[in-house]
Design an enzyme around this catalytic site. Structure first.
Site, PDB file in Angstrom:
ATOM      1  N   LYS A  23       0.837  -1.211   0.000  1.00 34.82           N
ATOM      2  CA  LYS A  23       0.000   0.000   0.000  1.00 34.82           C
ATOM      3  C   LYS A  23       0.865   1.252   0.000  1.00 34.82           C
ATOM      4  CE  LYS A  23      -2.232   2.701   3.567  1.00 34.82           C
ATOM      5  NZ  LYS A  23      -1.007   3.240   4.145  1.00 34.82           N
ATOM      6  N   ASN A  24       2.027   1.194   0.643  1.00 36.17           N
ATOM      7  CA  ASN A  24       2.848   2.396   0.743  1.00 36.17           C
ATOM      8  C   ASN A  24       3.846   2.551  -0.407  1.00 36.17           C
ATOM      9  OD1 ASN A  24       1.335   3.054   2.901  1.00 36.17           O
ATOM     10  ND2 ASN A  24       2.874   2.587   4.465  1.00 36.17           N
ATOM     11  N   ARG A  97      -3.674  10.334   1.773  1.00 33.78           N
ATOM     12  CA  ARG A  97      -2.597  11.333   1.869  1.00 33.78           C
ATOM     13  C   ARG A  97      -1.766  11.396   0.584  1.00 33.78           C
ATOM     14  NH1 ARG A  97      -2.027  13.673   6.305  1.00 33.78           N
ATOM     15  NH2 ARG A  97       0.119  14.287   5.943  1.00 33.78           N
ATOM     16  N   CYS A 121      -5.073   8.485   8.252  1.00 30.98           N
ATOM     17  CA  CYS A 121      -5.446   8.052   9.601  1.00 30.98           C
ATOM     18  C   CYS A 121      -5.165   9.143  10.626  1.00 30.98           C
ATOM     19  CB  CYS A 121      -4.667   6.789   9.964  1.00 30.98           C
ATOM     20  SG  CYS A 121      -5.235   5.360   9.050  1.00 30.98           S
ATOM     21  N   ASP A 311       3.999   1.033  11.912  1.00 34.20           N
ATOM     22  CA  ASP A 311       2.789   0.334  11.447  1.00 34.20           C
ATOM     23  C   ASP A 311       2.750  -1.140  11.869  1.00 34.20           C
ATOM     24  OD1 ASP A 311       1.855   2.607   9.659  1.00 34.20           O
ATOM     25  OD2 ASP A 311       3.864   2.219   8.939  1.00 34.20           O
ATOM     26  N   VAL A 333       7.553   7.643  16.149  1.00 39.39           N
ATOM     27  CA  VAL A 333       7.300   8.183  14.802  1.00 39.39           C
ATOM     28  C   VAL A 333       6.082   9.106  14.798  1.00 39.39           C
ATOM     29  CG1 VAL A 333       6.888   7.612  12.372  1.00 39.39           C
ATOM     30  CG2 VAL A 333       8.390   6.153  13.761  1.00 39.39           C
TER      31      VAL A 333
HETATM   32  N1  EPU Z   1       6.081  14.973   9.413  1.00 42.83           N
HETATM   33  C1  EPU Z   1       6.104  16.322   9.630  1.00 42.83           C
HETATM   34  N2  EPU Z   1       5.976  17.160   8.556  1.00 42.83           N
HETATM   35  C2  EPU Z   1       5.814  16.677   7.288  1.00 42.83           C
HETATM   36  C3  EPU Z   1       5.800  15.285   7.064  1.00 42.83           C
HETATM   37  C4  EPU Z   1       5.940  14.440   8.158  1.00 42.83           C
HETATM   38  O1  EPU Z   1       6.240  16.775  10.774  1.00 42.83           O
HETATM   39  O2  EPU Z   1       5.700  17.491   6.345  1.00 42.83           O
HETATM   40  C5  EPU Z   1       6.187  14.046  10.575  1.00 42.83           C
HETATM   41  C6  EPU Z   1       4.876  13.266  10.765  1.00 42.83           C
HETATM   42  O3  EPU Z   1       3.913  14.016  11.478  1.00 42.83           O
HETATM   43  C7  EPU Z   1       5.368  12.047  11.504  1.00 42.83           C
HETATM   44  C8  EPU Z   1       6.762  11.818  10.930  1.00 42.83           C
HETATM   45  O4  EPU Z   1       7.149  13.051  10.318  1.00 42.83           O
HETATM   46  O5  EPU Z   1       5.470  12.325  12.880  1.00 42.83           O
HETATM   47  C9  EPU Z   1       6.855  10.723   9.909  1.00 42.83           C
HETATM   48  O6  EPU Z   1       5.900  10.911   8.890  1.00 42.83           O
HETATM   49  P1  EPU Z   1       6.142  10.429   7.389  1.00 42.83           P
HETATM   50  O7  EPU Z   1       6.176  11.607   6.502  1.00 42.83           O
HETATM   51  O8  EPU Z   1       7.304   9.494   7.391  1.00 42.83           O
HETATM   52  O9  EPU Z   1       4.818   9.601   7.121  1.00 42.83           O
HETATM   53  P2  EPU Z   1       3.950   9.563   5.798  1.00 42.83           P
HETATM   54  O10 EPU Z   1       4.802   9.604   4.596  1.00 42.83           O
HETATM   55  O11 EPU Z   1       2.804  10.530   5.913  1.00 42.83           O
HETATM   56  C10 EPU Z   1       4.052   6.977   5.474  1.00 42.83           C
HETATM   57  C11 EPU Z   1       3.049   5.874   5.453  1.00 42.83           C
HETATM   58  C12 EPU Z   1       2.522   5.632   6.855  1.00 42.83           C
HETATM   59  C13 EPU Z   1       3.694   5.261   7.755  1.00 42.83           C
HETATM   60  C14 EPU Z   1       4.759   6.364   7.705  1.00 42.83           C
HETATM   61  C15 EPU Z   1       6.009   6.007   8.496  1.00 42.83           C
HETATM   62  C16 EPU Z   1       2.113   6.124   3.260  1.00 42.83           C
HETATM   63  C17 EPU Z   1       0.931   6.471   2.428  1.00 42.83           C
HETATM   64  N3  EPU Z   1       1.953   6.254   4.568  1.00 42.83           N
HETATM   65  O12 EPU Z   1       3.338   8.114   5.937  1.00 42.83           O
HETATM   66  O13 EPU Z   1       1.646   4.530   6.758  1.00 42.83           O
HETATM   67  O14 EPU Z   1       3.238   5.087   9.074  1.00 42.83           O
HETATM   68  O15 EPU Z   1       5.143   6.624   6.342  1.00 42.83           O
HETATM   69  O16 EPU Z   1       6.577   4.836   7.997  1.00 42.83           O
HETATM   70  O17 EPU Z   1       3.156   5.715   2.762  1.00 42.83           O
HETATM   71  C18 EPU Z   1      -0.141   3.157   7.366  1.00 42.83           C
HETATM   72  O18 EPU Z   1       0.226   2.425   6.432  1.00 42.83           O
HETATM   73  O19 EPU Z   1      -1.042   2.855   8.196  1.00 42.83           O
HETATM   74  C19 EPU Z   1       0.508   4.456   7.524  1.00 42.83           C
HETATM   75  C20 EPU Z   1       0.058   5.390   8.345  1.00 42.83           C
END
Ligand code: EPU
Length: 440
Positions: A23-24, A97, A121, A311, A333
Site C-alpha cells: 500500500k505504501n 494522503r 489516519c 505500522d 514516529v
Molecule cells: N512529518 C512532519 N511534517 C511533514 C511530514 C511528516 O512533521 O511534512 C512528521 C509526521 O507528522 C510524523 C513523521 O514526520 O510524525 C513521519 O511521517 P512520514 O512523513 O514518514 O509519514 P507519511 O509519509 O505521511 C508513510 C506511510 C505511513 C507510515 C509512515 C512512516 C504512506 C501512504 N503512509 O506516511 O503509513 O506510518 O510513512 O513509515 O506511505 C499506514 O500504512 O497505516 C501508515 C500510516
C-alpha cells in the site's frame, strides 16, 4: 449502508493467504507514471482504496489507467495529461494522503497542481510543512486556496540542496518525484530509506532517472529532461504480512503468508522471535505460528527504517497483552498512535499510556503532552465487546483482539480496513475465523 462484522472469538487462525503489492508503494509508483513520456506497466497491484483514489485522480488529469481484469495489473498512459478542475480533484481525493505527492509530477507535466486538504489516519497532526518547504526550495510557488493549495513554478523547478529535519517517508518521496526532472542536481540529507522508497527509486531508475543512495541518509539526484515509462512488479506489503503474523500469535494460530519477504522484515522477525512467535522462511513466503507455551514481554521502540516500523506496532501490542509480564512500547514516529488501546482495555487488556519517553532514550515527543509510551501487563483474558474501528492499523488490531477474545464482538467501521488490507474478510474466512457480515 455500512457493514457490521459479528466476530465469535477463540478460534485459532490457520491456513494460507497472499499479500500483494505494498500500500505504501503502489499508489506512489502510479503517480510516478505521470513523469514519463510513454505508458508504464505496474504489476502486483492490490485491490485497496488508495489505489482507487489514485486511479481516479490520474484519470481526472487525463492519464489513461487500464486494469487487466485477471491480474489487476495496471497500464498507465500519461501522454494526454491535462489540468483538472479543483472541485473534481477535491471530490475524488477521498481520505488519502497520496494527493500531496502529485505536486512535482503535475508541475513537470502540466505546469501546475491543486492539492486538496489531506485525509489519512488520525494518528497525529500529520503536517505537510516538510513537503511545502522542499517544493519551495525547488522554486515552486505555493498559494493557499479554499479547500487546498495551488502550486506552480513560473521559473521552472531547479535542483536544490535540501535537508529534512526528520526522515519523513512522504517528504523523501516528494523530493524524488520532483528532483528527477528538475533542472540540475539535488542533494537530500536526512532522507528516509524504507524499502518502499528504495522500490520507488527502482521504478524511477527504470524510467531513466539518475539517483544515488548513500549510507548516511543522503540521496543525490541528477535531473534529466525526459523520462520513459516503466514496467515494474511492486514489492510485497510487509505491513500486511506482519499484521497477519501478529494475528497468528494472538489467536495461537498458524498462517502461511505468501509474498512475505524476509529481507524487508528482518527487524520484525527478530522481535517476533523474542516475543515467542515462530516462523519458517521459504522461497515464496513465510509461515508464522504460535509454537505453544508462554509469550515473553519486551521493551520496544518504533523507529524509521531499519528500526521497528510504527505500522507493525498496533497488532503486536495485542500479542503483548498475552505475554507473561510487563512490556513497554515507545512510539517515536507519531505522537498519537495509542488511541486504539482504549478498546483493548475495554476488552480486558492491562495497558497504561504515558507522556514520558519510556524504555529508552528521549524522542521528539518527550516533555510534551503526547501519550506516546505504553506499558502492557499480561497475560490478560480478552472478552468480546462493541468496537468502532478508529484507523487502519488500530482497526486491524481490534479485529484480531476480537478474534482471540472469549464471546462475541460487534465491529463497525470496517471499511477503513479495506484501505490497507486487500479482501480481508475473504482472507479471514480462509483462515477459519468465525464471523458474519451484515449491513446496517
Ligand atoms: N512529518 C512532519 N511534517 C511533514 C511530514 C511528516 O512533521 O511534512 C512528521 C509526521 O507528522 C510524523 C513523521 O514526520 O510524525 C513521519 O511521517 P512520514 O512523513 O514518514 O509519514 P507519511 O509519509 O505521511 C508513510 C506511510 C505511513 C507510515 C509512515 C512512516 C504512506 C501512504 N503512509 O506516511 O503509513 O506510518 O510513512 O513509515 O506511505 C499506514 O500504512 O497505516 C501508515 C500510516
Amino acid at each position: 449502508m455500512s457493514s457490521v462484522l459479528t466476530v465469535r472469538g477463540g478460534v485459532p487462525l490457520a491456513g494460507r493467504l497472499e499479500v500483494r503489492g505494498a500500500k505504501n508503494l503502489v499508489p506512489k509508483a502510479m503517480v510516478a507514471a505521470l513523469l514519463g513520456s510513454e505508458p508504464s506497466y505496474l504489476r502486483n497491484v492490490p485491490e485497496i482504496k488508495d489505489v482507487d483514489v489514485v486511479t481516479n485522480l490520474l484519470k481526472l488529469h487525463g492519464v489513461d489507467v487500464a486494469k487487466e481484469p485477471e491480474t489487476g495489473d495496471l497500464r498507465l498512459d500519461p501522454v494526454n495529461a491535462k489540468t483538472a478542475s479543483t472541485a473534481d480533484i477535491d471530490a475524488h481525493a477521498g481520505d488519502s494522503r497520496i494527493p500531496i505527492l502529485f505536486c512535482g509530477p503535475l508541475i513537470h507535466s502540466i505546469g501546475e497542481a491543486f492539492i486538496p486538504d489531506l485525509g489519512g489516519c488520525k494518528i497525529g497532526d500529520r503536517p505537510i510543512d516538510f513537503h511545502l518547504d522542499v517544493l519551495r526550495q525547488f522554486g515552486a510557488v505555493v498559494e493557499k486556496r479554499h479547500a487546498g493549495i495551488h502550486i506552480s513554478a513560473p521559473k521552472g523547478l531547479k535542483g536544490a540542496k535540501l535537508s529534512l529535519p526528520y526522515p519523513s517517508v512522504g517528504a523523501t518521496e516528494q523530493v524524488l518525484l520532483t528532483a528527477v526532472r528538475a533542472e540540475g542536481n539535488t542533494e537530500l540529507r536526512g532522507a528516509a530509506t524504507e524499502p518502499e522508497i528504495i522500490d520507488l527509486i527502482a521504478v524511477l531508475q527504470k524510467m531513466g532517472a539518475l539517483i544515488t543512495v548513500q549510507t548516511d541518509r543522503t540521496i543525490r539526484i541528477e535531473g534529466v529532461s525526459e523520462l520513459s515509462g516503466y514496467t515494474h512488479r511492486a514489492l510485497p506489503d510487509r505491513i500486511e504480512a506482519a499484521s497477519w503474523a501478529s494475528a497468528a500469535l494472538v489467536t495461537r494460530g498458524d498462517i502461511y503468508v505468501k509474498g512475505a519477504k524476509q529481507t524487508d522484515m528482518m527487524t520484525f522477525l527478530n522481535t517476533y522471535k523474542k516475543v515467542g512467535g515462530a516462523f519458517d522462511i521459504s522461497d515464496d513466503g513465510i509461515r508464522f505460528y504460535h509454537p505453544g507455551g508462554k509469550l515473553s514481554p519486551l521493551v520496544l521502540e518504533t523507529d524509521v527504517h531499519p528500526g521497528f516500523m510504527t505500522d507493525w506496532q498496533q497488532p503486536l501490542v495485542v500479542a503483548l497483552t498475552q505475554a507473561e509480564g510487563v512490556s513497554i512500547v515507545h512510539e517515536t514516529v507519531y505522537e498519537n498512535r495509542f488511541g486504539f488501546t482504549d478498546a483493548l482495555v475495554r476488552m480486558g487488556a492491562n495497558i497504561q499510556v504515558h507522556r514520558e519517553c519510556l524504555g529508552s532514550g528521549q524522542c521528539r515527543f518527550g516533555q510534551r503532552n503526547f501519550l506516546h509510551s505504553a506499558v502492557i501487563s499480561g497475560p490478560a483474558q480478552l472478552s468480546g465487546t462493541e468496537i468502532d474501528i478508529p484507523d487502519l492499523r488500530g482497526g486491524f488490531s481490534h479485529l484480531i483482539a476480537a478474534l482471540a477474545a472469549t464471546g462475541t464482538s460487534t465491529v463497525t467501521g470496517i471499511d477503513i480496513i479495506n484501505r490497507g488490507y486487500e479482501r480481508f474478510t475473504q482472507k479471514l474466512e480462509a483462515l477459519g475465523a468465525d464471523f458474519d457480515i451484515t449491513s446496517r
